[in-house]
Enzyme design. Structure first.
Site, PDB file in Angstrom:
ATOM      1  N   GLU A 169      -5.729  12.830   6.000  1.00 58.95           N
ATOM      2  CA  GLU A 169      -5.181  11.617   5.383  1.00 58.95           C
ATOM      3  C   GLU A 169      -6.259  10.536   5.235  1.00 58.95           C
ATOM      4  OE1 GLU A 169      -2.447  11.501   3.935  1.00 58.95           O
ATOM      5  OE2 GLU A 169      -1.478  13.271   4.753  1.00 58.95           O
ATOM      6  N   ASN A 176      -8.023   9.308   1.680  1.00 57.84           N
ATOM      7  CA  ASN A 176      -7.949   7.909   1.251  1.00 57.84           C
ATOM      8  C   ASN A 176      -9.313   7.372   0.815  1.00 57.84           C
ATOM      9  OD1 ASN A 176      -5.232   7.669   1.567  1.00 57.84           O
ATOM     10  ND2 ASN A 176      -5.303   6.493   3.470  1.00 57.84           N
ATOM     11  N   ARG A 217       0.250  10.336  -5.650  1.00 60.15           N
ATOM     12  CA  ARG A 217       0.278   9.916  -4.245  1.00 60.15           C
ATOM     13  C   ARG A 217       1.686   9.480  -3.879  1.00 60.15           C
ATOM     14  NH1 ARG A 217      -3.929  12.345  -3.689  1.00 60.15           N
ATOM     15  NH2 ARG A 217      -2.782  12.707  -1.818  1.00 60.15           N
TER      16      ARG A 217
HETATM   17  N1  LIG Z   1     -10.131   3.782   2.513  1.00 62.46           N
HETATM   18  C1  LIG Z   1      -9.398   3.021   1.669  1.00 62.46           C
HETATM   19  N2  LIG Z   1     -10.005   2.206   0.766  1.00 62.46           N
HETATM   20  C2  LIG Z   1      -9.294   1.433  -0.085  1.00 62.46           C
HETATM   21  N3  LIG Z   1      -7.941   1.420  -0.117  1.00 62.46           N
HETATM   22  C3  LIG Z   1      -7.271   2.192   0.748  1.00 62.46           C
HETATM   23  C4  LIG Z   1      -7.946   3.046   1.680  1.00 62.46           C
HETATM   24  N4  LIG Z   1      -7.018   3.707   2.411  1.00 62.46           N
HETATM   25  C5  LIG Z   1      -5.821   3.296   1.953  1.00 62.46           C
HETATM   26  N5  LIG Z   1      -5.943   2.402   0.948  1.00 62.46           N
HETATM   27  C6  LIG Z   1      -4.837   1.691   0.262  1.00 62.46           C
HETATM   28  O1  LIG Z   1      -3.674   1.804   1.050  1.00 62.46           O
HETATM   29  C7  LIG Z   1      -2.612   2.429   0.304  1.00 62.46           C
HETATM   30  C8  LIG Z   1      -1.743   3.236   1.229  1.00 62.46           C
HETATM   31  O2  LIG Z   1      -2.449   4.345   1.762  1.00 62.46           O
HETATM   32  P1  LIG Z   1      -1.634   5.646   2.217  1.00 62.46           P
HETATM   33  O3  LIG Z   1      -2.589   6.681   2.660  1.00 62.46           O
HETATM   34  O4  LIG Z   1      -0.562   5.234   3.166  1.00 62.46           O
HETATM   35  O5  LIG Z   1      -0.872   6.095   0.879  1.00 62.46           O
HETATM   36  P2  LIG Z   1      -1.515   6.759  -0.436  1.00 62.46           P
HETATM   37  O6  LIG Z   1      -2.886   7.233  -0.165  1.00 62.46           O
HETATM   38  O7  LIG Z   1      -1.342   5.799  -1.548  1.00 62.46           O
HETATM   39  O8  LIG Z   1      -0.549   8.006  -0.684  1.00 62.46           O
HETATM   40  P3  LIG Z   1      -0.565   9.388   0.170  1.00 62.46           P
HETATM   41  O9  LIG Z   1      -1.450   9.176   1.358  1.00 62.46           O
HETATM   42  O10 LIG Z   1       0.866   9.596   0.561  1.00 62.46           O
HETATM   43  O11 LIG Z   1      -1.066  10.416  -0.742  1.00 62.46           O
HETATM   44  C9  LIG Z   1      -3.317   3.196  -0.789  1.00 62.46           C
HETATM   45  O12 LIG Z   1      -2.504   3.412  -1.916  1.00 62.46           O
HETATM   46  C10 LIG Z   1      -4.501   2.270  -1.119  1.00 62.46           C
HETATM   47  O13 LIG Z   1      -4.101   1.199  -1.938  1.00 62.46           O
HETATM   48 MG   LIG Z   2      -3.318   8.396   1.484  1.00 62.01          MG
END
Ligand SMILES: Nc1ncnc2c1ncn2[C@@H]1O[C@H](COP(=O)(O)OP(=O)(O)OP(=O)(O)O)[C@@H](O)[C@H]1O
Ligand SMILES: [Mg+2]
Lengths: 146, 101
Positions: free
Chosen positions: A48, A52, A106
């Site tokens: 995860e 990200n 996502r």
């Molecule tokens: N390393 C990162 N750099 C920039 N933004 C981030 C990062 N990690 C998370 N985010 C932001 O936080 C949001 C939520 O992250 P999360 O992992 O919970 O969900 P997601 O990645 O959108 O979907 P999923 O993990 O279910 O595929 C992301 O959509 C993004 O906007």
């Molecule tokens: Mg994610």
């Protein structure tokens, strides 16, 4: 608290490295003799956090991802995954279930999964500079064994 | 190939194999979309028995398959969910939306 063991690995934000990162974390954790479920929890949380970085931190370029693995007294494993990407403007909002900026591919459940699989998840981020996700998990001590 | 599909009339059986992560998600999504477009199934069975790892990328795949199936009043069944994938799907609350067997 001083780490008993530590490994640091830096790799490019290519999606082929997702599997590499989670397998590497699982190998490092092996010295704690985790159960299969614990190994899977660690792999999932790493997947995860690394995904990200690849998807959100560097949306249209390649960047570097650094994974630091540390071991502390009491069978505590710490995983830190950090990037030098776009950063998160509002971390509290980003951690909410179903919040996503990633569109249809996502689901916004990554942080929720990290939180439910790890004991502690800390997120530090500054817009334009990058993000560091630090997670801790206490690995059970097994009786008997070899 | 990560997806093995068999269509018969308006039923579709799809089996996912290996690691279902972001690296492989796009290919899986494209293949499932192609199969759904061709069969327009009323009954979809997704077999996860061969999945060795799944993360949130798999959630998006399941949600999309669910949305596309109910769009024309079809039914989606998800079968043979391995331990690790099941834990991820439960953490995301998917069992409230999709039937797992
Ligand atoms: N390393 C990162 N750099 C920039 N933004 C981030 C990062 N990690 C998370 N985010 C932001 O936080 C949001 C939520 O992250 P999360 O992992 O919970 O969900 P997601 O990645 O959108 O979907 P999923 O993990 O279910 O595929 C992301 O959509 C993004 O906007
Ligand atoms: Mg994610």
């Amino acid at each position: 608290m001083k780490a008993i063991n530590e490994a640091v690995l830096t790799f490019l934000s290519r999606s082929a490295n997702e599997g590499f990162a989670r397998t590497t974390a699982a190998c490092f954790a092996a010295q704690l003799d985790p159960t299969l479920e614990e190994v899977n929890d660690i792999k999932t949380a790493v997947s995860e956090a690394v995904t990200n970085c690849i998807v959100h931190a560097y949306p249209d370029r390649l960047g570097t991802i650094t994974m630091r693995l540390r071991l502390f007294e009491d069978n505590i494993l710490e995983l830190q995954i950090r990037d030098k990407g776009v950063g998160i403007p509002d971390v509290e909002q980003a951690r909410r279930p179903m919040y996503t900026t990633g569109g249809e591919e996502r689901s916004g459940m990554g942080f929720t999964i990290m939180e439910s699989f790890m004991d502690v998840v800390r997120v530090r981020s500054s817009p334009g500079k990058g993000t560091a996700v630090t997670m801790r998990r206490k690995i059970s001590r097994r009786m008997g064994g070899g | 190939m990560a997806v093995m599909c068999r269509a018969e009339g308006r039923t579709l059986y799809a089996a996912l194999e290996g690691e279902v992560d972001h690296h492989r998600a796009r290919g899986i999504l494209a293949e499932l979309d192609r199969q759904m477009d061709a069969a327009r199934p009323l009954q979809v069975t997704l077999d996860l028995g061969g999945v060795t790892f799944m993360d949130s990328s798999g959630i998006a795949i399941l949600l999309r398959l669910h949305r596309r199936t109910v769009q024309w009043a079809g039914m989606l069944r998800v079968i043979h969910v391995p331990e690790q994938a099941g834990k991820v799907l439960r953490a995301a609350g998917l069992e409230r939306l999709i039937t797992f067997e």
